[in-house]
Design a protein around this motif. Structure first.
Motif: not given
Lengths: 194, 180
Positions: B54-55, B81-82, B112
């Motif tokens: 996601v990031l 980040s997942y 993270r």
């Protein structure tokens, strides 16, 4: 089967969109208001803003009421919503377009914002804590409730909720739309005391 | 003919094994793993599990994990980040579906990875919720199998890689397991 389930979910959402009624109508002119109604003016912001690819309504009928909008579920009485709203809860919703000022018709009664709901797809929704009270008086014709700003992290979790006083901008938009004959009274939403 | 069949079986076994075997560790990659009990799910076993990055944002956010007896794992995961994205498995012999998929909501827990290492996401159990017309599921955290049990299931697939040393070191840190 998986496809059939997806189709059923999409259909259920379309039915929900079709069955729940129109919510609080947007107001184009003050002449639309009945004696018991006032214009409710406010705004919802998401920080960081919603990305184009974060909502996916592929093959979903009636998604216009959901696209780039946060549904603010309201009621005349305060109650804590611990689960997803029931169908009846949607009757008193404000479809707030994100990052835009909304002008909707509400009753001349104090109301509560119970929760915010953002549809990410036919089967996935994100919820935003509200728990806000808006004081509306019987003498009001137009009420400004503030900018409801939600900060979120990368996991779509709300890290901060603020009510910002952006009256000057809202009033300028109000005058542009409705003229200067009517006063927009500031009545910022306040956290509910439980 | 027997030789051909034996050869095919060997080939299939090799295919399965290599699909489960970890690739050599590459810095700064991490090994991420966990467990999902599918006993109450309509799928007969866990054969698919994926993460979503996601990031930072990426064009290819989905990371497909390896699975083995309920354990899901993937190596060389980049710092980012997942969130858990999706899992599933094939339906049983009398099932109405050939494959069942379950999606995690996008508003939920995530993790993270900032430093390379081993990341145990926990052990969970699929719980049925909702109704026939509105099927839902819940995920419940469970105590067994624990991290040690999960590592022991992955260990055979780490043979000869740097992961093997890291996993053994982690087992030592965890101390002796319960008596089985």
């Amino acid at each position: 089967m998986t496809r059939a389930l997806s189709a059923c979910t999409a259909l259920a959402c379309a039915l929900l969109a079709a069955c729940v009624g129109p919510g609080w109508s947007p107001v184009e002119s003050l002449g639309e208001l009945g004696n018991d109604h006032a214009v409710i003016v406010g705004r919802v912001e998401l920080v960081p803003p919603l990305g184009k690819d974060e909502q996916n309504f592929k093959n979903m009928i009636g998604s216009d009421m959901l696209r780039n909008k946060l549904l603010l579920i309201t009621d005349e009485k305060w109650r804590r919503l611990n689960e997803a709203p029931e169908r009846a809860d949607y009757e008193n919703r404000i479809e707030a377009p994100l990052e835009q000022t909304f002008f909707v018709r509400g009753d001349k009664k104090t109301f509560y914002v119970l929760i915010g709901e953002l549809w990410l797809s036919a089967a996935d929704k994100a919820y935003f804590p509200a728990g806000l009270k808006v004081d509306v008086r019987p003498t009001d014709r137009a009420v400004y409730v503030g900018t409801l700003r939600y900060r979120r992290n990368e996991f779509f979790q709300v890290t901060k909720r603020e009510v910002i006083d952006d009256y000057e901008r809202a009033n300028a938009e109000f005058r542009k739309r409705f003229g200067s004959s009517q006063t927009l009274r500031k009545s910022l939403a306040t956290p509910v005391k439980e | 003919m027997r030789r051909v069949i034996f050869g095919l079986v060997l080939l299939l076994l090799h295919g399965c094994a290599s699909n489960k075997s970890l690739e050599e560790a590459q810095s700064p990659g991490s090994l991420v793993f966990g467990y999902m009990d599918m006993d109450e799910s309509p799928a007969k076993e866990l054969t698919a599990f994926s993460l979503r990055q996601v990031l930072p944002k990426t064009d290819k956010p989905y990371l497909h994990m390896r699975t083995h007896e309920g354990v899901f794992y993937v190596e060389n995961v980049a710092p980012a980040s997942y969130q858990l994205n999706q899992f599933g498995g094939p339906g049983g012999a009398f099932s109405g579906a050939s494959f069942y998929w379950f999606n995690f909501p996008r508003q939920g827990e995530g993790f993270r990875i900032s430093k390379a290492g081993l990341y145990y996401l926990g052990s969970y159990k699929y719980k049925k919720a909702g109704s026939f017309f509105n099927p839902k599921f819940d995920i419940e955290s469970i105590k067994t199998p624990d991290e040690r049990d999960v590592i022991e299931k992955i260990l055979p697939f780490s043979k000869g890689t740097k992961w093997e040393g890291q996993l053994r070191e982690r087992l030592n840190q965890l101390g002796p397991g319960r008596k089985k």
